[in-house]
Design an enzyme around this catalytic site. Sequence first.
Site, short mmCIF file in Angstrom:
data_model
loop_
_atom_site.label_atom_id
_atom_site.label_comp_id
_atom_site.label_asym_id
_atom_site.label_seq_id
_atom_site.Cartn_x
_atom_site.Cartn_y
_atom_site.Cartn_z
N GLU A 335 0.84 -1.24 -0.15
CA GLU A 335 -0.57 -0.42 0.36
C GLU A 335 0.89 1.24 0.32
OE1 GLU A 335 0.21 -1.54 4.65
OE2 GLU A 335 -0.09 -2.31 2.25
N ASP A 377 22.95 14.08 -31.03
CA ASP A 377 23.11 14.76 -32.51
C ASP A 377 25.07 15.31 -31.72
OD1 ASP A 377 23.67 16.57 -34.34
OD2 ASP A 377 22.71 17.65 -33.55
N ASP A 645 17.87 19.30 -29.78
CA ASP A 645 17.74 20.97 -29.50
C ASP A 645 17.40 21.20 -31.14
OD1 ASP A 645 19.72 21.22 -30.90
OD2 ASP A 645 20.77 22.55 -29.41
N ASN A 713 5.89 -14.54 5.52
CA ASN A 713 4.79 -14.42 6.23
C ASN A 713 4.02 -15.43 6.31
OD1 ASN A 713 6.98 -12.82 7.62
ND2 ASN A 713 5.20 -11.20 7.49
N ASN A 738 1.63 -4.80 10.47
CA ASN A 738 1.71 -3.88 9.01
C ASN A 738 1.75 -2.54 9.23
OD1 ASN A 738 2.00 -4.21 5.78
ND2 ASN A 738 -0.47 -3.51 5.75
N ASP A 742 4.91 0.06 8.01
CA ASP A 742 4.97 0.71 6.06
C ASP A 742 5.53 1.82 7.58
OD1 ASP A 742 3.34 -0.45 4.81
OD2 ASP A 742 1.07 0.24 5.54
#
Length: 902
Positions: A335, A377, A645, A713, A738, A742
């Site tokens: 998430e 170029d 350019d 897990n 969790n 996070d």
Amino acid sequence: MLKIITRQLFARLNRHLPYRLVHRDPLPGAQTAVNATIPPSLSERCLKVAAMEQETLWRVFDTHPEGLNAAEVTRAREKHGENRLPAQKPSPWWVHLWVCYRNPFNILLTILGGISYATEDLFAAGVIALMVGISTLLNFVQEARSTKAADALKAMVSNTATVLRVINENGENAWLELPIDQLVPGDIIKLAAGDMIPADLRIIQARDLFVAQASLTGESLPVEKVAATREPRQNNPLECDTLCFMGTNVVSGTAQAVVMATGAGTWFGQLAGRVSEQDNEQNAFQKGISRVSMLLIRFMLVMAPVVLIINGYTKGDWWEAALFALSVAVGLTPEMLPMIVTSTLARGAVKLSKQKVIVKHLDAIQNFGAMDILCTDKTGTLTQDKIVLENHTDISGKPSEHVLHCAWLNSHYQTGLKNLLDTAVLEGVDETAARQLSGRWQKIDEIPFDFERRRMSVVVAEDSNVHQLVCKGALQEILNVCTQVRHNGDIVPLDDNMLRRVKRVTDTLNRQGLRVVAVATKYLPAREGDYQRIDESDLILEGYIAFLDPPKETTAPALKALKASGITVKILTGDSELVAAKVCHEVGLDAGDVIIGSDIEGLSDDALAALAARTTLFARLTPMHKERIVTLLKREGHVVGFMGDGINDAPALRAADIGISVDGAVDIAREAADIILLEKSLMVLEEGVIEGRRTFSNMLKYIKMTASSNFGNVFSVLVASAFLPFLPMLPLHLLIQNLLYDVSQVAIPFDNVDEEQIQKPQRWNPADLGRFMVFFGPISSIFDILTFCLMWWVFHANTPETQTLFQSGWFVVGLLSQTLIVHMIRTRRLPFIQSRAAWPLMAMTLLVMVVGVSLPFSPLASYLQLQALPLSYFPWLIAILVGYMTLTQLVKGFYSRRYGWQ
């Protein structure tokens, strides 16, 4: 069914990523392939304006030939608004907040929170609400910062228009360079080759004006625009020869025009207001995000039902099993990915701006890091942005003032796009001679430059009876229209002997590294009317002007640095192969076999792709040649950057994964580019590449950490679910774990990156991610199972009555191991000793670990259904964590030797 759900979930994820930040904007008008309805009133108005006489134009648009004054501009802006498209106007903050919320991860959390609330588990509902709030607000703040940074960077390189305005109360006027959003209906603007059409215009003066309208009409060839219509009964506004529309661009010629509509009132503005969704081809970055996200989402959709079935079957409580499976699904969804991507890219963009690199589209930073081929170029990139006129000779190579004066007349009187060659010619004549020439010769007309002819002409007159056409351009294109030469003062036919002499002299100049431009003339009886391209025939070759374009001192070390960084440089130039090869030799670039434009005309795509892969130098190329080479290199799996350019570079800039231009480039090139360099230097470019790789590495850290720990897990949960008489961890525990994890990831965008990780191009590789999950995920599972055994046999937490102790023990081990993996996986080296994380990441992970260990002992423990762990648990905890890190380091060494390390 699974495929449909996966596709829908990914579509929501993709929409959640800040679209305007990670998608390259199409050129204005490019999205009009979508059928959209134009109001009949707009078409009728355009047709009326197209047929108007100039006097009527002044009256209808409340303007005059001298331009608008300040008061008139203010009134027009109050009436019509700024010259901005509807899609460019920022949305309200609450719309952004809603977009940040409505992603599949937050929706899953919201569903789980609703279920918890319905079952009167208010504490769980509160924790879930906190998770949703933190995720949404973090993403909202980061997107707002990113948007602000992106807008500030874009403003530094905004396009301008040349506008005629009254500048004081005395009625004096002047041509001003103004940002295009300041244009108002009634303004008079000047157009030249390379300009983007900034609004809908009615032409009032034109000289060989050709406009590319493919973005609106699909017509590949430029169309001519004039001041007085040749087709008064035209029914389609887009085919009116006196109108130009926003989003198109000038290919050649010059013009003056009256602005007839701006912003939402333009043809494209009306289309943009009616087009809600367009198909945009994904670039390398977007494809990588798509593949990785699909992999993680599919993994989640497969594993969550498996967890549900095993727990429901073994425990008999399907409701509890459903809550647990849903919590596992939440734990498996990355998430924080949108926030990590956005904040990492935005931080990289701000850092690059301090190094004179302006990022127009944030995803270009990652493409910078992934780029393995740079096409560029020669002029101004390998060489200095200052060209010096070195020689002006007749066809035999003898110095000739006559040739110089002819070239000066051509450069002085042309009104199109003056390039570095024109500047060098004008500087090559002293002021006295320049005054004499301009006083003696008067301009009659001109035939502007275009890339099809590769030459341009002016017509001048010394007296009223004879006109002289003076033409200069690429040698071969001039020879194509010459039938005679001036040799020792006499005019003689251009036969094979003369052609061999010409080739011998010009090849000698080219081998000296000089760029050769031919000069030719033609005398014509004085006449009325315009001169056309057909008049460029039966010319007399007068001689050559040769320019020195010396390499920059920084080019050789920059090329060496790019090579060391794993980037192959290819030169795509319209210049002579001899000149280009000489420059390549001087900067240490092995040109090898040179391929010229005419060689690739008849090649199939497959043959040219194979040739492009092994060729370093391409010379005498047209714009379409450059675009084709870039496209085929991309087709072969390379991430291709193109640096240019000029007008002739725009197609290739657009075709490349990453278009790179400079602040002084023509409008169309800057519009097509993703990145603008404030300094035209390969060294600056190399610094950008390194920053791109740092950005990619930090994004990949989060994905690898999340994927591997999630995989481990789930495997641990499956084992525990199959053999334990109770849930190994409550849904609430998974959610808190969790949430804390996070929080620790927020600092990843600020992390350091090891030097070896930025030494080669970094690419998205879902297959490598899958292999990484398989290698590193089971490591955590091994120590999770050891923890299960520890809690079951050593601490006797093996009955439903003692499940809280079991769950508390695994909660702490799981959180600490998941947090430590951040430091293990962020580097291939020995963490904390050979490679240390940046202090924000160190601080956040330490904080999360302290909180995780403290929770079972805190007053919140009873609410969280945790309990204090015995002191004898902690030596075992240390042993498990040390063993976990040791095994991870050993596997990491084997993995990096076998498969490499990103």
